[in-house]
Design an enzyme around this catalytic site. Structure first.
Site, PDB file in Angstrom:
ATOM      1  N   ASN A 188       4.227  10.818  -6.428  1.00  0.00           N
ATOM      2  CA  ASN A 188       5.505  10.265  -6.892  1.00  0.00           C
ATOM      3  C   ASN A 188       5.249   8.821  -7.305  1.00  0.00           C
ATOM      4  OD1 ASN A 188       8.075   9.334  -7.267  1.00  0.00           O
ATOM      5  ND2 ASN A 188       8.712   9.539  -5.116  1.00  0.00           N
ATOM      6  N   LYS A 207       7.127   6.843  -8.750  1.00  0.00           N
ATOM      7  CA  LYS A 207       8.351   6.011  -8.706  1.00  0.00           C
ATOM      8  C   LYS A 207       8.448   5.188  -9.995  1.00  0.00           C
ATOM      9  CE  LYS A 207       8.241   6.290  -3.723  1.00  0.00           C
ATOM     10  NZ  LYS A 207       8.585   5.729  -2.432  1.00  0.00           N
ATOM     11  N   HIS A 221      15.389  12.526  -3.513  1.00  0.00           N
ATOM     12  CA  HIS A 221      14.559  11.532  -2.833  1.00  0.00           C
ATOM     13  C   HIS A 221      15.476  10.541  -2.119  1.00  0.00           C
ATOM     14  CE1 HIS A 221      11.810   8.268  -2.066  1.00  0.00           C
ATOM     15  NE2 HIS A 221      10.838   9.145  -2.210  1.00  0.00           N
ATOM     16  N   GLU A 281      15.435   7.466  -1.868  1.00  0.00           N
ATOM     17  CA  GLU A 281      15.796   6.286  -2.670  1.00  0.00           C
ATOM     18  C   GLU A 281      16.944   6.621  -3.620  1.00  0.00           C
ATOM     19  OE1 GLU A 281      11.828   5.541  -4.058  1.00  0.00           O
ATOM     20  OE2 GLU A 281      11.258   5.040  -2.003  1.00  0.00           O
ATOM     21  N   GLU A 304      10.578  14.031   4.331  1.00  0.00           N
ATOM     22  CA  GLU A 304      10.156  12.635   4.254  1.00  0.00           C
ATOM     23  C   GLU A 304      11.040  11.791   5.177  1.00  0.00           C
ATOM     24  OE1 GLU A 304       8.054  11.746   0.284  1.00  0.00           O
ATOM     25  OE2 GLU A 304      10.195  11.535  -0.061  1.00  0.00           O
ATOM     26  N   GLY A 347       6.949   4.199   2.457  1.00  0.00           N
ATOM     27  CA  GLY A 347       6.568   2.884   1.966  1.00  0.00           C
ATOM     28  C   GLY A 347       6.435   1.836   3.067  1.00  0.00           C
ATOM     29  N   SER A 401       4.071   7.522   3.652  1.00  0.00           N
ATOM     30  CA  SER A 401       2.833   6.794   3.964  1.00  0.00           C
ATOM     31  C   SER A 401       1.635   7.708   4.213  1.00  0.00           C
ATOM     32  CB  SER A 401       3.042   5.852   5.157  1.00  0.00           C
ATOM     33  OG  SER A 401       4.045   4.894   4.866  1.00  0.00           O
ATOM     34  N   GLY A 421       3.595   8.664  -2.332  1.00  0.00           N
ATOM     35  CA  GLY A 421       4.108   7.562  -3.140  1.00  0.00           C
ATOM     36  C   GLY A 421       2.998   6.558  -3.437  1.00  0.00           C
ATOM     37  N   GLY A 422       2.928   5.504  -2.618  1.00  0.00           N
ATOM     38  CA  GLY A 422       1.995   4.397  -2.863  1.00  0.00           C
ATOM     39  C   GLY A 422       0.567   4.840  -3.152  1.00  0.00           C
TER      40      GLY A 422
END
Ligand code: PGA
Length: 252
Positions: free
Chosen positions: A9, A11, A97, A99, A169, A175, A215, A236-237
């Site tokens: 993802n 983002k 998600h 967010e 999640e 994150g 994470s 993600g990251g």
């Protein structure tokens, strides 16, 4: 057999040039290093999807979006429909998600409409669920996640539900560098699979891929992916670095 999926993802990150470089690195590494029973998905920003589609066309890597509209078409300035995504070769779409729920006010009932729209257009929804920290601290996470799943997904027929991927999640792990322990992940994933069994039966539940997100990185992926009911990851990251993303997939 349920699919093993490692989805990145991105983002709201990467210019087009940066995104193309990242995607081509992932394509090359995956070709040389990965077994073909792990499905990689790159969920890029809308504006990059058309360019990435042609880059991924000859690979086994699938393309995903990060959202779609709950409407089919019409006067919805700034929105992107599931039909449009399908028309440019997108296969997957992340929906719900945390967010989007938090910053864009997406509710369980809105997400039920988006899930319908995705499925009607042949997109595979990656439906995200997960509890905030205060709910976890009161041990309310199972009821919280159960409600998200029930309200956005349980109107579906068993056949349609068979095309849904779930991503658990926990919000406190997204994150933040804090990951759920393997035990915490397995406990929740097993609870989700039990809930699906009760609604749709064992066969559907056993075929549903339930991904963990929050994470996940090369250092913790092996332990998380070894859990019986963890069928992949939503990253993600670490998906912004080709080496880390492919290493996560390799730890299966
Ligand atoms: P993270 O994000 O891996 O950076 O925690 C996961 C996600 O938000 O899907």
């Amino acid at each position: 057999m349920r699919k093993k999926i490692i989805a990145g993802n991105w983002k709201m990150n990467k210019t087009l040039e940066e995104g193309k470089i990242l995607a081509s690195e992932v394509v090359n590494m995956a070709k040389d290093e990965l077994r073909d029973d792990v499905q990689l998905v790159l969920c890029a920003p809308f504006v990059h999807l058309g360019s990435l589609q042609s880059m991924l066309a000859d690979s086994t890597i699938a393309l995903g979006a990060q959202n779609c509209s709950n409407h089919a078409s019409g006067a919805y300035t700034g929105e992107t429909s599931a039909t449009m995504l399908k028309s440019i070769g997108v296969d997957y779409v992340i929906l719900g998600h945390s967010e989007r729920r938090e910053y864009f006010g997406e509710t369980d009932s809105l997400l039920a409409e988006k899930v319908d729209m995705a499925l009607e257009n042949g997109l595979l929804p990656i439906f995200c669920c997960g509890e905030p920290l205060d709910v976890r601290e009161k041990d309310g996470q199972r009821a919280y996640v159960q409600q998200q799943i029930e309200e956005s997904l349980f109107h579906l027929s068993a056949e349609d539900f068979g095309n849904v991927i779930i991503a658990y999640e926990p919000i406190w792990a997204i994150g933040t560098g804090k990951t759920a322990s393997a035990d915490q992940a397995q406990e929740m994933h097993a609870a989700i699979r039990k809930q699906i069994t009760e609604q749709y039966g064992e066969e559907v539940a056993n075929n549903t891929s339930i991904l963990y997100g929050g994470s996940m990185k090369p250092g913790n992926a092996e332990e998380l992916l070894a859990c019986l009911d963890v069928d992949g990851g939503l990253i993600g990251g670490a998906s912004l670095k080709s080496r880390d993303f492919v290493d996560i997939a390799k730890s299966y």
